[in-house]
Design a protein around this motif. Structure first.
Motif, PDB file in Angstrom:
ATOM      1  N   ALA A  67       5.511   8.457  -2.397  1.00 21.47           N
ATOM      2  CA  ALA A  67       4.681   8.113  -1.243  1.00 21.47           C
ATOM      3  C   ALA A  67       5.507   7.270  -0.278  1.00 21.47           C
ATOM      4  O   ALA A  67       6.607   6.815  -0.615  1.00 21.47           O
ATOM      5  CB  ALA A  67       3.451   7.321  -1.682  1.00 21.47           C
ATOM      6  N   TYR A  75       5.567   3.715   1.209  1.00 25.31           N
ATOM      7  CA  TYR A  75       5.050   2.410   0.811  1.00 25.31           C
ATOM      8  C   TYR A  75       5.085   1.464   2.008  1.00 25.31           C
ATOM      9  O   TYR A  75       6.126   1.330   2.670  1.00 25.31           O
ATOM     10  CB  TYR A  75       5.870   1.841  -0.338  1.00 25.31           C
ATOM     11  CG  TYR A  75       5.549   2.506  -1.654  1.00 25.31           C
ATOM     12  CD1 TYR A  75       5.940   3.816  -1.916  1.00 25.31           C
ATOM     13  CD2 TYR A  75       4.835   1.835  -2.645  1.00 25.31           C
ATOM     14  CE1 TYR A  75       5.625   4.443  -3.110  1.00 25.31           C
ATOM     15  CE2 TYR A  75       4.521   2.449  -3.855  1.00 25.31           C
ATOM     16  CZ  TYR A  75       4.911   3.756  -4.065  1.00 25.31           C
ATOM     17  OH  TYR A  75       4.596   4.374  -5.252  1.00 25.31           O
ATOM     18  N   TYR A  94       0.858  -1.172   0.000  1.00 29.96           N
ATOM     19  CA  TYR A  94       0.000   0.000   0.000  1.00 29.96           C
ATOM     20  C   TYR A  94       0.898   1.227   0.000  1.00 29.96           C
ATOM     21  O   TYR A  94       2.081   1.137   0.332  1.00 29.96           O
ATOM     22  CB  TYR A  94      -0.905   0.019   1.236  1.00 29.96           C
ATOM     23  CG  TYR A  94      -1.990  -1.029   1.234  1.00 29.96           C
ATOM     24  CD1 TYR A  94      -1.688  -2.375   1.392  1.00 29.96           C
ATOM     25  CD2 TYR A  94      -3.326  -0.668   1.071  1.00 29.96           C
ATOM     26  CE1 TYR A  94      -2.685  -3.339   1.392  1.00 29.96           C
ATOM     27  CE2 TYR A  94      -4.338  -1.626   1.070  1.00 29.96           C
ATOM     28  CZ  TYR A  94      -4.010  -2.957   1.238  1.00 29.96           C
ATOM     29  OH  TYR A  94      -5.004  -3.902   1.233  1.00 29.96           O
ATOM     30  N   ARG A  95       0.335   2.373  -0.340  1.00 30.58           N
ATOM     31  CA  ARG A  95       1.119   3.603  -0.286  1.00 30.58           C
ATOM     32  C   ARG A  95       0.254   4.750   0.218  1.00 30.58           C
ATOM     33  O   ARG A  95      -0.974   4.732   0.074  1.00 30.58           O
ATOM     34  CB  ARG A  95       1.724   3.939  -1.640  1.00 30.58           C
ATOM     35  CG  ARG A  95       0.721   4.309  -2.718  1.00 30.58           C
ATOM     36  CD  ARG A  95       1.423   4.485  -4.059  1.00 30.58           C
ATOM     37  NE  ARG A  95       0.510   4.852  -5.130  1.00 30.58           N
ATOM     38  CZ  ARG A  95       0.852   4.919  -6.410  1.00 30.58           C
ATOM     39  NH1 ARG A  95       2.098   4.640  -6.786  1.00 30.58           N
ATOM     40  NH2 ARG A  95      -0.043   5.278  -7.317  1.00 30.58           N
ATOM     41  N   GLN A  96       0.937   5.720   0.780  1.00 27.51           N
ATOM     42  CA  GLN A  96       0.256   6.908   1.268  1.00 27.51           C
ATOM     43  C   GLN A  96       1.079   8.131   0.917  1.00 27.51           C
ATOM     44  O   GLN A  96       2.211   8.280   1.394  1.00 27.51           O
ATOM     45  CB  GLN A  96       0.018   6.833   2.778  1.00 27.51           C
ATOM     46  CG  GLN A  96      -0.844   7.950   3.311  1.00 27.51           C
ATOM     47  CD  GLN A  96      -1.325   7.682   4.723  1.00 27.51           C
ATOM     48  OE1 GLN A  96      -0.807   6.831   5.434  1.00 27.51           O
ATOM     49  NE2 GLN A  96      -2.352   8.424   5.147  1.00 27.51           N
ATOM     50  N   TRP A 116       1.052  -4.573   9.557  1.00 32.14           N
ATOM     51  CA  TRP A 116       1.683  -3.540   8.731  1.00 32.14           C
ATOM     52  C   TRP A 116       3.137  -3.326   9.112  1.00 32.14           C
ATOM     53  O   TRP A 116       3.500  -3.416  10.288  1.00 32.14           O
ATOM     54  CB  TRP A 116       0.947  -2.212   8.908  1.00 32.14           C
ATOM     55  CG  TRP A 116      -0.468  -2.239   8.461  1.00 32.14           C
ATOM     56  CD1 TRP A 116      -1.566  -2.536   9.218  1.00 32.14           C
ATOM     57  CD2 TRP A 116      -0.950  -1.976   7.137  1.00 32.14           C
ATOM     58  NE1 TRP A 116      -2.705  -2.468   8.445  1.00 32.14           N
ATOM     59  CE2 TRP A 116      -2.360  -2.120   7.174  1.00 32.14           C
ATOM     60  CE3 TRP A 116      -0.336  -1.631   5.934  1.00 32.14           C
ATOM     61  CZ2 TRP A 116      -3.148  -1.933   6.035  1.00 32.14           C
ATOM     62  CZ3 TRP A 116      -1.124  -1.437   4.819  1.00 32.14           C
ATOM     63  CH2 TRP A 116      -2.517  -1.592   4.872  1.00 32.14           C
ATOM     64  N   LYS A 141      -2.976  12.459   1.530  1.00 31.14           N
ATOM     65  CA  LYS A 141      -3.896  11.507   0.911  1.00 31.14           C
ATOM     66  C   LYS A 141      -4.084  10.277   1.777  1.00 31.14           C
ATOM     67  O   LYS A 141      -3.287  10.005   2.677  1.00 31.14           O
ATOM     68  CB  LYS A 141      -3.390  11.105  -0.481  1.00 31.14           C
ATOM     69  CG  LYS A 141      -3.357  12.238  -1.479  1.00 31.14           C
ATOM     70  CD  LYS A 141      -3.024  11.732  -2.868  1.00 31.14           C
ATOM     71  CE  LYS A 141      -3.070  12.856  -3.880  1.00 31.14           C
ATOM     72  NZ  LYS A 141      -2.765  12.363  -5.265  1.00 31.14           N
ATOM     73  N   GLN A 142      -5.133   9.527   1.484  1.00 31.75           N
ATOM     74  CA  GLN A 142      -5.393   8.292   2.210  1.00 31.75           C
ATOM     75  C   GLN A 142      -4.492   7.171   1.696  1.00 31.75           C
ATOM     76  O   GLN A 142      -4.034   7.194   0.550  1.00 31.75           O
ATOM     77  CB  GLN A 142      -6.863   7.896   2.054  1.00 31.75           C
ATOM     78  CG  GLN A 142      -7.838   8.823   2.782  1.00 31.75           C
ATOM     79  CD  GLN A 142      -9.249   8.282   2.768  1.00 31.75           C
ATOM     80  OE1 GLN A 142      -9.628   7.541   1.867  1.00 31.75           O
ATOM     81  NE2 GLN A 142     -10.034   8.643   3.767  1.00 31.75           N
ATOM     82  N   ARG A 143      -4.270   6.207   2.555  1.00 28.11           N
ATOM     83  CA  ARG A 143      -3.508   5.034   2.143  1.00 28.11           C
ATOM     84  C   ARG A 143      -4.310   4.271   1.091  1.00 28.11           C
ATOM     85  O   ARG A 143      -5.527   4.091   1.220  1.00 28.11           O
ATOM     86  CB  ARG A 143      -3.231   4.137   3.351  1.00 28.11           C
ATOM     87  CG  ARG A 143      -2.263   3.027   3.095  1.00 28.11           C
ATOM     88  CD  ARG A 143      -1.913   2.290   4.380  1.00 28.11           C
ATOM     89  NE  ARG A 143      -1.268   3.156   5.358  1.00 28.11           N
ATOM     90  CZ  ARG A 143      -0.727   2.710   6.480  1.00 28.11           C
ATOM     91  NH1 ARG A 143      -0.753   1.423   6.774  1.00 28.11           N
ATOM     92  NH2 ARG A 143      -0.174   3.553   7.322  1.00 28.11           N
ATOM     93  N   GLU A 144      -3.619   3.818   0.058  1.00 29.19           N
ATOM     94  CA  GLU A 144      -4.289   3.109  -1.023  1.00 29.19           C
ATOM     95  C   GLU A 144      -3.550   1.832  -1.378  1.00 29.19           C
ATOM     96  O   GLU A 144      -2.332   1.729  -1.219  1.00 29.19           O
ATOM     97  CB  GLU A 144      -4.385   4.004  -2.271  1.00 29.19           C
ATOM     98  CG  GLU A 144      -3.053   4.382  -2.874  1.00 29.19           C
ATOM     99  CD  GLU A 144      -3.174   5.176  -4.169  1.00 29.19           C
ATOM    100  OE1 GLU A 144      -4.301   5.452  -4.622  1.00 29.19           O
ATOM    101  OE2 GLU A 144      -2.123   5.516  -4.749  1.00 29.19           O
TER     102      GLU A 144
END
Length: 119
Positions: A91, A93, A37-39, A109, A43-46
């Motif tokens: 971002a 990661y 995932y990245r943030q 995580w 922005k929100q984590r995606e």
């Protein structure tokens, strides 16, 4: 408990490549779904990419054809090969591991590794 440690982030020029690595603990690693995932700032984590225990991979539309997720169950490693990097890939990661639902489905995580794409 599962511990995840990412490495491989850094500064790269647009169009360049990086390979992220995630070292995992846990005796049943092969049964976890794993992902990246990245943030980005503000922005929100995606989700970037995901690799299930059944071998199914999923990618965000924004990285399809450029990023590849892989796993080595024997070494308990997860990788993200990132090619043709763009500024918008900048971002933090994060590596993710999800315990099978039948075992509770807990998400673990890592602390993240920073990727900066800039000239």
């Amino acid at each position: 408990q599962v511990q995840l440690v990412e490495s491989g982030g850094g500064l790269v020029l647009p169009g360049g490549s990086l390979r992220l690595s995630c070292a995992a603990s846990g005796s049943i690693f092969s049964r976890y779904a794993v992902g990246w995932y990245r943030q980005a700032p503000g922005k929100q984590r995606e989700l970037v990419a995901r690799f299930t225990s059944d071998g199914i991979t999923t990618y965000a539309d924004s990285v399809k054809g450029r990023f590849t997720i892989s796993r080595d169950n024997a070494k308990k490693m997860v990788y993200l090969q990132m090619n043709s990097l763009k500024a918008e890939d900048t971002a933090v990661y994060f590596c993710n591991a999800q315990v099978p639902p039948i075992m509770g489905g807990v998400n673990y995580w890592g602390k993240g590794t920073l990727v900066t794409v800039s000239s």
